[in-house]
Scaffold this motif. Structure first.
Motif, PDB file in Angstrom:
ATOM      1  N   ASP A 186      29.980 -10.337  -6.807  1.00  0.00           N
ATOM      2  CA  ASP A 186      29.017  -9.909  -7.815  1.00  0.00           C
ATOM      3  C   ASP A 186      28.177  -8.762  -7.235  1.00  0.00           C
ATOM      4  OD1 ASP A 186      27.125  -9.669  -9.727  1.00  0.00           O
ATOM      5  OD2 ASP A 186      26.342 -11.707  -9.563  1.00  0.00           O
ATOM      6  N   ARG A 188      25.516  -7.702  -8.122  1.00  0.00           N
ATOM      7  CA  ARG A 188      24.096  -8.068  -8.116  1.00  0.00           C
ATOM      8  C   ARG A 188      23.680  -8.580  -6.732  1.00  0.00           C
ATOM      9  NH1 ARG A 188      20.969  -7.480 -13.160  1.00  0.00           N
ATOM     10  NH2 ARG A 188      22.552  -6.281 -14.226  1.00  0.00           N
ATOM     11  N   LEU A 189      24.642  -9.120  -5.989  1.00  0.00           N
ATOM     12  CA  LEU A 189      24.319  -9.612  -4.643  1.00  0.00           C
ATOM     13  C   LEU A 189      23.852  -8.460  -3.762  1.00  0.00           C
ATOM     14  CD1 LEU A 189      27.216 -12.124  -3.926  1.00  0.00           C
ATOM     15  CD2 LEU A 189      24.876 -12.625  -4.593  1.00  0.00           C
ATOM     16  N   GLU A 191      22.466  -5.704  -4.878  1.00  0.00           N
ATOM     17  CA  GLU A 191      21.128  -5.350  -5.360  1.00  0.00           C
ATOM     18  C   GLU A 191      20.096  -6.349  -4.865  1.00  0.00           C
ATOM     19  OE1 GLU A 191      21.011  -4.812  -9.565  1.00  0.00           O
ATOM     20  OE2 GLU A 191      21.942  -2.831  -9.439  1.00  0.00           O
ATOM     21  N   ALA A 192      20.467  -7.635  -4.894  1.00  0.00           N
ATOM     22  CA  ALA A 192      19.538  -8.676  -4.436  1.00  0.00           C
ATOM     23  C   ALA A 192      19.181  -8.449  -2.967  1.00  0.00           C
ATOM     24  CB  ALA A 192      20.141 -10.054  -4.640  1.00  0.00           C
ATOM     25  N   ASP A 195      16.904  -5.589  -2.689  1.00  0.00           N
ATOM     26  CA  ASP A 195      15.614  -6.014  -3.215  1.00  0.00           C
ATOM     27  C   ASP A 195      14.827  -6.800  -2.165  1.00  0.00           C
ATOM     28  OD1 ASP A 195      13.934  -6.296  -5.670  1.00  0.00           O
ATOM     29  OD2 ASP A 195      14.216  -8.414  -5.222  1.00  0.00           O
ATOM     30  N   LEU A 196      15.562  -7.568  -1.347  1.00  0.00           N
ATOM     31  CA  LEU A 196      14.916  -8.386  -0.315  1.00  0.00           C
ATOM     32  C   LEU A 196      14.811  -7.620   0.999  1.00  0.00           C
ATOM     33  CD1 LEU A 196      16.712 -11.670  -1.312  1.00  0.00           C
ATOM     34  CD2 LEU A 196      14.247 -11.315  -1.398  1.00  0.00           C
ATOM     35  N   TYR A 197      14.577  -6.343   0.907  1.00  0.00           N
ATOM     36  CA  TYR A 197      14.211  -5.502   2.054  1.00  0.00           C
ATOM     37  C   TYR A 197      15.342  -5.224   3.031  1.00  0.00           C
ATOM     38  CZ  TYR A 197       9.924  -7.204   0.030  1.00  0.00           C
ATOM     39  OH  TYR A 197       8.962  -7.549  -0.871  1.00  0.00           O
ATOM     40  N   PRO A 210      30.361 -10.424   5.586  1.00  0.00           N
ATOM     41  CA  PRO A 210      30.732 -11.846   5.459  1.00  0.00           C
ATOM     42  C   PRO A 210      31.525 -12.143   4.194  1.00  0.00           C
ATOM     43  CG  PRO A 210      28.338 -11.575   5.351  1.00  0.00           C
ATOM     44  CD  PRO A 210      28.910 -10.275   5.777  1.00  0.00           C
ATOM     45  N   LEU A 211      31.221 -11.434   3.104  1.00  0.00           N
ATOM     46  CA  LEU A 211      31.950 -11.716   1.872  1.00  0.00           C
ATOM     47  C   LEU A 211      33.360 -11.124   1.918  1.00  0.00           C
ATOM     48  CD1 LEU A 211      29.110 -11.235  -0.751  1.00  0.00           C
ATOM     49  CD2 LEU A 211      30.157 -13.372   0.004  1.00  0.00           C
TER      50      LEU A 211
ATOM     51  N   ARG B  50      14.260  -2.428 -14.105  1.00  0.00           N
ATOM     52  CA  ARG B  50      15.061  -1.886 -12.997  1.00  0.00           C
ATOM     53  C   ARG B  50      14.432  -0.617 -12.420  1.00  0.00           C
ATOM     54  NH1 ARG B  50      20.090  -3.686 -12.114  1.00  0.00           N
ATOM     55  NH2 ARG B  50      20.919  -1.651 -11.600  1.00  0.00           N
ATOM     56  N   PHE B  55      16.007   0.094  -8.812  1.00  0.00           N
ATOM     57  CA  PHE B  55      17.468   0.099  -8.940  1.00  0.00           C
ATOM     58  C   PHE B  55      17.954   1.292  -9.758  1.00  0.00           C
ATOM     59  CE2 PHE B  55      16.240  -4.376  -8.480  1.00  0.00           C
ATOM     60  CZ  PHE B  55      16.813  -4.596  -7.227  1.00  0.00           C
ATOM     61  N   ASN B  81       9.805  -7.896  -5.686  1.00  0.00           N
ATOM     62  CA  ASN B  81      11.031  -8.688  -5.620  1.00  0.00           C
ATOM     63  C   ASN B  81      11.484  -9.055  -7.019  1.00  0.00           C
ATOM     64  OD1 ASN B  81      10.097 -10.325  -2.541  1.00  0.00           O
ATOM     65  ND2 ASN B  81      11.436  -8.593  -2.880  1.00  0.00           N
ATOM     66  N   THR B  82      12.775  -9.313  -7.134  1.00  0.00           N
ATOM     67  CA  THR B  82      13.367  -9.538  -8.447  1.00  0.00           C
ATOM     68  C   THR B  82      14.051 -10.903  -8.509  1.00  0.00           C
ATOM     69  OG1 THR B  82      13.813  -7.167  -8.524  1.00  0.00           O
ATOM     70  CG2 THR B  82      14.922  -8.524 -10.165  1.00  0.00           C
ATOM     71  N   PHE B  84      17.013 -12.293 -10.513  1.00  0.00           N
ATOM     72  CA  PHE B  84      18.072 -11.725 -11.353  1.00  0.00           C
ATOM     73  C   PHE B  84      18.521 -12.733 -12.406  1.00  0.00           C
ATOM     74  CE2 PHE B  84      18.102  -9.284  -7.523  1.00  0.00           C
ATOM     75  CZ  PHE B  84      18.333  -7.991  -7.955  1.00  0.00           C
ATOM     76  N   SER B  86      21.457 -13.515 -13.314  1.00  0.00           N
ATOM     77  CA  SER B  86      22.544 -14.388 -12.846  1.00  0.00           C
ATOM     78  C   SER B  86      22.156 -15.081 -11.538  1.00  0.00           C
ATOM     79  CB  SER B  86      23.798 -13.548 -12.636  1.00  0.00           C
ATOM     80  OG  SER B  86      23.495 -12.435 -11.805  1.00  0.00           O
ATOM     81  N   ALA B  88      22.030 -14.377  -8.603  1.00  0.00           N
ATOM     82  CA  ALA B  88      22.527 -13.599  -7.455  1.00  0.00           C
ATOM     83  C   ALA B  88      22.187 -14.255  -6.125  1.00  0.00           C
ATOM     84  CB  ALA B  88      22.014 -12.157  -7.502  1.00  0.00           C
ATOM     85  N   LEU B  89      22.401 -15.563  -6.026  1.00  0.00           N
ATOM     86  CA  LEU B  89      22.217 -16.231  -4.733  1.00  0.00           C
ATOM     87  C   LEU B  89      23.407 -15.895  -3.843  1.00  0.00           C
ATOM     88  CD1 LEU B  89      20.998 -19.757  -5.903  1.00  0.00           C
ATOM     89  CD2 LEU B  89      19.624 -17.777  -5.238  1.00  0.00           C
ATOM     90  N   PHE B  90      23.156 -15.729  -2.541  1.00  0.00           N
ATOM     91  CA  PHE B  90      24.248 -15.381  -1.630  1.00  0.00           C
ATOM     92  C   PHE B  90      25.154 -16.601  -1.432  1.00  0.00           C
ATOM     93  CE2 PHE B  90      20.655 -12.648  -0.159  1.00  0.00           C
ATOM     94  CZ  PHE B  90      21.151 -11.484  -0.707  1.00  0.00           C
ATOM     95  N   PRO B  91      26.420 -16.507  -1.812  1.00  0.00           N
ATOM     96  CA  PRO B  91      27.292 -17.684  -1.761  1.00  0.00           C
ATOM     97  C   PRO B  91      27.643 -18.094  -0.331  1.00  0.00           C
ATOM     98  CG  PRO B  91      28.537 -15.759  -2.451  1.00  0.00           C
ATOM     99  CD  PRO B  91      27.103 -15.336  -2.382  1.00  0.00           C
ATOM    100  N   HIS B  92      27.526 -17.160   0.622  1.00  0.00           N
ATOM    101  CA  HIS B  92      27.921 -17.494   1.986  1.00  0.00           C
ATOM    102  C   HIS B  92      26.760 -18.052   2.796  1.00  0.00           C
ATOM    103  CE1 HIS B  92      26.342 -13.449   1.934  1.00  0.00           C
ATOM    104  NE2 HIS B  92      26.226 -13.442   3.247  1.00  0.00           N
ATOM    105  N   ARG B 149      13.236 -17.574  -3.291  1.00  0.00           N
ATOM    106  CA  ARG B 149      13.698 -16.475  -2.444  1.00  0.00           C
ATOM    107  C   ARG B 149      12.893 -15.200  -2.722  1.00  0.00           C
ATOM    108  NH1 ARG B 149      19.751 -14.178  -3.073  1.00  0.00           N
ATOM    109  NH2 ARG B 149      18.827 -13.391  -4.977  1.00  0.00           N
ATOM    110  N   ALA B 150      12.604 -14.966  -4.004  1.00  0.00           N
ATOM    111  CA  ALA B 150      11.892 -13.745  -4.362  1.00  0.00           C
ATOM    112  C   ALA B 150      10.407 -13.834  -4.028  1.00  0.00           C
ATOM    113  CB  ALA B 150      12.089 -13.454  -5.852  1.00  0.00           C
TER     114      ALA B 150
END
Lengths: 291, 332
Positions: A186, A188-189, A191-192, A195-197, A210-211, B50, B55, B81-82, B84, B86, B88-92, B149-150
């Protein structure tokens, strides 16, 4: 799904792998413990001679002298395969990422370009490099006509040209699996993370790498295994000056008529690859890789 | 404080040419405010969000955050901070690692990060979930992780892009209260984007109603509800009757708007009536009764009458009345 149905569905795969992989491997394993017939093939009795030959040379009087000749060939081959894999990664990852960042129609076109070399026979493609790199080749003639050099540059028949040939052949095998893993990511990841610096480098290191890892592991396996045993690029672009294990095995079955030794070498290559696979699967869960 | 000054955003696409997503938008968002950008999809509200997040870059105009012009500042250099849509949590990464991500990027010490992550997990009521993966959580839980997280890096502004749209109704109501609580407890400016007017009314300190790239009205929920400045706002926020001025004998007025709950319905011969009509439909919904009344030029008018147990029936001629302060005259 019932057990019976499961068995039925995996039967073709099992048959295919048995007939075309397991049985030939078994034959090679058995041959490696036999005595070579000087007309090709193998005969009784069963011995360890082929494996002894890996490390020892037989003197005229029959005594064994320790020799590192073959060991060096094997090490050089592994070295070259590792270098090929790394170079393919360095080239393939940015290419895959670039393709993922495009819109759908451009992606299709770029993927088409990546897979285009598959349309032409590898032998012909490798020969083309000979035409490009040789003393009277495209590069040398161009440079000479421009007056930039007097004598042709030694571009062909060295480790560099072998590496070039291997990387050229295998780079799509890195691009495609990495692309297919990154395609599912995604955006958005990214962008996230920004967004988190996270700066560009941190985004790459902490998110993209990693992905992309399952794809990188898959690509590395797809390249390392065949690169280790390849003999086309070393023969054509290396001029057969320095032996690599692929060419060495080929020689044992043709001009040297030493099938037992050839089989022993083949078993060694296979064992190396399987070992690498086991180690990397322990570390990266290859089971999750989707190519 | 966020100041948006004359900001326009034009997108150029290959197939449809240029699209103006925002046209000369100006607004000011105060500190500690729960500010909502409300509008139908395609109105430019997400684009504005955005732009604030970094963005996208504005085509023209200026955005200032805490007095600093943020033009050219990428997202990772803004104390914004945003959350999102969806998530947009990091799956790993685990939940705790997700929450720690921003803090690690800001080079907090390991000890501080641990403390803060615990604090945030408690804040969003997910204690004990730190070691799980995002995929193991429900939608509502993922939403709260995204919030944690945000909020963890203590941004000066939190941007929320339709954060509740993926949740079912009951969860959404719960999260509305939760978001309001988080905003109060953290004292951070929240900028929410939504197309759900009820959500906007329930949570916001102030609302900007947007349509087709323009901001139509900015104000407190009560003001926007009671005093809409155009038909679009009146119609989009809650329910509204839009009656042509000519029908009420006011030739110089374009539209008169009245909320259905301010309308009273009387018998057809009532003398103090404003306008006469015929009941088209009666709907009993418990505390209230809804009347759908057809006026003489075919305009439909809705009345929501409290405690009226179906006094009038369909086809019955009625009169409609409302107090002066309940109506607004609209130019457009």
């Amino acid at each position: 799904m019932s057990m019976k149905r499961t068995l039925f569905l995996i039967l073709p795969a099992v048959l295919f792998i048995s007939i075309f992989m397991l049985i030939p491997l078994m034959i090679a394993l058995v041959y490696s413990f036999m005595t070579s017939d000087s007309y090709g093939g193998v005969t009784a009795p069963a011995t360890f001679d082929a494996y002894i030959q890996l490390l020892y040379q037989q003197d005229f009087d029959g005594s064994l002298i320790f020799s590192t000749d073959y060991l060096f060939i094997i090490l050089r081959s592994i070295e070259l395969a590792v270098a090929t894999t790394l170079l393919c990664l360095i080239i393939g990852l940015p290419v895959a990422w670039h393709i993922v960042c495009q819109n759908a129609s451009r992606r299709k076109f770029l993927l088409f370009l990546v897979t285009m070399p598959f349309w032409i026979n590898t032998l012909i493609r490798t020969y083309c490099w000979v035409l490009i790199l040789r003393d009277q080749g495209l590069i040398n003639m161009t440079l000479r006509n421009l007056g930039l050099i007097m004598d042709p540059l030694p571009l062909l028949y060295n480790d560099g040209s072998i590496l070039l040939g291997l990387v050229y052949t295998f780079v799509p095998f890195m691009v495609l699996p990495i692309y297919s893993t990154l395609e599912r990511v995604d955006t958005r990841l990214i962008e996230a993370a920004h967004d988190l610096y996270a700066g560009r480098w941190q985004v790459f290191r902490r998110v993209i790498w990693p992905l992309a890892k399952p794809g990188i592991v898959a690509g590395s396996i797809l390249i390392f295994a065949p690169a280790l045993g390849s003999f086309l690029a070393p023969d054509l672009l290396g001029g057969g000056k320095k032996l690599l294990i692929g060419s060495l095995i080929q020689m044992q079955f043709t001009s040297s008529r030493n099938w037992a030794f050839g089989s022993a070498l083949a078993v060694l290559v296979t064992a190396t690859v399987i070992l690498t696979l086991i180690i990397s699967s322990r570390r990266n869960k290859v089971g999750e890789v989707r190519i | 404080m966020i100041e948006v000054r004359h900001v326009s955003k034009v997108f150029t696409t290959m197939d449809i040419g240029t699209v103006t997503a925002l046209a000369e938008v100006s607004l000011t968002i105060n500190d500690n405010e729960f500010f909502t950008l409300l509008g139908p999809s395609g109105c430019g509200k997400t684009t504005l969000l955005r732009l604030i997040g970094g963005f996208e870059t504005p085509s023209t105009g200026e955005i200032r955050i805490d007095g600093v012009d943020v033009a050219g500042l990428p997202p990772h250099k803004r104390r914004v901070n945003t959350v999102f849509q969806s998530y947009a949590l990091f799956p790993h990464l685990t939940i705790a690692q997700n929450i720690a991500f921003g803090l690690e990027m800001l080079k907090w010490s390991k000890a501080d990060i641990d403390v803060r992550v615990k604090e945030m997990l408690a804040l969003v009521r997910l204690e004990g979930y730190g070691e799980r993966n995002a995929a193991q959580l429900s939608g509502g839980q993922q939403q709260r992780v995204a919030l944690a997280r945000a909020l963890a890096p203590r941004p000066s502004v939190l941007l929320l892009d339709e954060p509740l749209s993926a949740l079912d109704l009951k969860l959404r109501k719960g999260m509305q209260v939760e978001l309001k609580r988080l905003q109060r407890e953290t004292g951070i400016t929240f900028v929410l984007v939504t197309h759900d007017q009820e959500e906007a009314l329930a949570m916001s300190d102030r609302i900007a109603v947007m349509s087709a790239g323009h901001v139509l009205q900015i104000g407190r929920p009560e003001d926007i509800y009671d005093d809409p400045n155009c038909c679009f706002v009146a119609d989009f926020i809650g329910e509204a009757n839009l009656i042509p001025g000519a029908l009420l004998g006011r030739a110089n007025v374009n539209i008169v708007t009245i909320r259905p709950e301010r309308v009273t319905v009387g018998p057809g011969d009532a003398p103090a009536a404003r306008i006469a009509g015929t009941v088209a439909e009666v709907t009993f919904i418990g505390p209230d009764t809804l009347y759908d009344i057809g006026l003489k030029d075919g305009t439909r008018m809705r009345a929501r009458v409290r405690g009226d147990r179906g006094r009038f029936h369909a086809e019955e001629p009625v009169t409609v009345h409302w107090p002066d302060e309940a109506e607004r005259e609209l130019a457009s």
